[in-house]
Motif scaffolding. Structure first.
Motif, short mmCIF file in Angstrom:
data_model
loop_
_atom_site.label_atom_id
_atom_site.label_comp_id
_atom_site.label_asym_id
_atom_site.label_seq_id
_atom_site.Cartn_x
_atom_site.Cartn_y
_atom_site.Cartn_z
N MET A 28 -20.24 -2.77 -5.25
CA MET A 28 -19.05 -2.91 -4.41
C MET A 28 -17.92 -2.04 -4.96
O MET A 28 -17.26 -1.31 -4.20
N ARG A 29 -17.71 -2.10 -6.27
CA ARG A 29 -16.64 -1.30 -6.88
C ARG A 29 -16.90 0.19 -6.73
O ARG A 29 -15.98 0.97 -6.44
N GLN A 30 -18.15 0.61 -6.93
CA GLN A 30 -18.49 2.02 -6.81
C GLN A 30 -18.28 2.51 -5.38
O GLN A 30 -17.72 3.59 -5.17
N GLU A 88 -8.75 -2.52 -13.02
CA GLU A 88 -8.57 -3.67 -12.12
C GLU A 88 -7.40 -3.49 -11.17
O GLU A 88 -6.82 -4.48 -10.69
N THR A 89 -7.04 -2.23 -10.90
CA THR A 89 -5.87 -1.94 -10.07
C THR A 89 -6.20 -0.90 -9.01
O THR A 89 -6.86 0.10 -9.30
N VAL A 90 -5.73 -1.15 -7.81
CA VAL A 90 -5.76 -0.17 -6.72
C VAL A 90 -4.34 0.39 -6.60
O VAL A 90 -3.37 -0.38 -6.58
N TYR A 91 -4.23 1.72 -6.54
CA TYR A 91 -2.93 2.36 -6.37
C TYR A 91 -2.90 3.12 -5.04
O TYR A 91 -3.90 3.72 -4.65
N ASP A 120 -9.14 -8.37 -2.36
CA ASP A 120 -7.96 -9.21 -2.18
C ASP A 120 -7.16 -9.10 -3.48
O ASP A 120 -7.74 -9.14 -4.57
N GLY A 121 -5.87 -8.96 -3.35
CA GLY A 121 -5.08 -8.81 -4.56
C GLY A 121 -3.62 -9.12 -4.36
O GLY A 121 -3.18 -9.56 -3.30
N ILE A 150 -6.41 -6.49 -8.65
CA ILE A 150 -7.58 -7.02 -7.97
C ILE A 150 -7.81 -8.47 -8.40
O ILE A 150 -8.03 -8.76 -9.57
N ASP A 151 -7.73 -9.38 -7.43
CA ASP A 151 -7.99 -10.80 -7.68
C ASP A 151 -9.41 -11.18 -7.31
O ASP A 151 -10.02 -12.04 -7.95
N ARG A 152 -9.95 -10.53 -6.27
CA ARG A 152 -11.28 -10.89 -5.76
C ARG A 152 -11.87 -9.69 -5.03
O ARG A 152 -11.13 -8.95 -4.37
#
Length: 141
Positions: A6-8, A39-42, A87-88, A127-129
């Motif tokens: 999922m992350r990739q 663990e962060t989306v920018y 979700d974050g 990123i929370d979930r």
């Protein structure tokens, strides 16, 4: 879909959709260019034409920092479909060095930013979930 996959898939995507909600819970959805680090989306507000600089997504984050980011792949061959949702919790980055670092990452990912670096603001989403689905995970369709 397994968490690493999922992350990739999310990180490799070229675009995503950011969902925010205002104080009354009314949703707002916009496409974004983004980068994921740890663990962060920018994402950053860039120079593409907009009706206003007082953006709804930023106003929503200020009053309701819970957000979702959707990454997906559509194909006429439905066995190739997938989606990933993060979700974050979002906030506008106040640290100048961190904001510049995020813009550097965005510029590496999107060559278009080479001549038009995003001026910001930059938003960080913790990123929370992470959830997702892939047609390839469902034997028999």
């Amino acid at each position: 879909m397994e968490a690493t996959a999922m992350r990739q898939r999310a990180a490799a995507s070229r675009d995503a959709h950011l969902a925010t909600a205002d104080a009354e819970g009314r949703p707002h959805l916009v496409p974004i260019g983004f980068v994921i680090e740890g663990e962060t989306v920018y994402f950053a507000v860039d120079s593409k034409p907009k009706q206003t600089v007082n953006l709804k997504r930023l106003r929503n984050i200020a009053v309701n920092p819970a957000v979702a980011v959707l990454f997906d792949e559509y194909d006429e061959d439905w066995s190739r479909l997938w989606w990933v949702r993060i979700d974050g919790t979002a906030h506008v980055v106040g640290d100048h060095q961190l904001a510049e670092h995020a813009v550097d990452l965005l510029t590496e990912k999107y060559p278009q930013y080479g001549s038009h670096r995003p001026a910001g603001p930059v938003v960080a989403i913790s990123i929370d979930r992470i959830t997702g689905w892939s047609a390839g995970d469902n034997p028999g369709g």
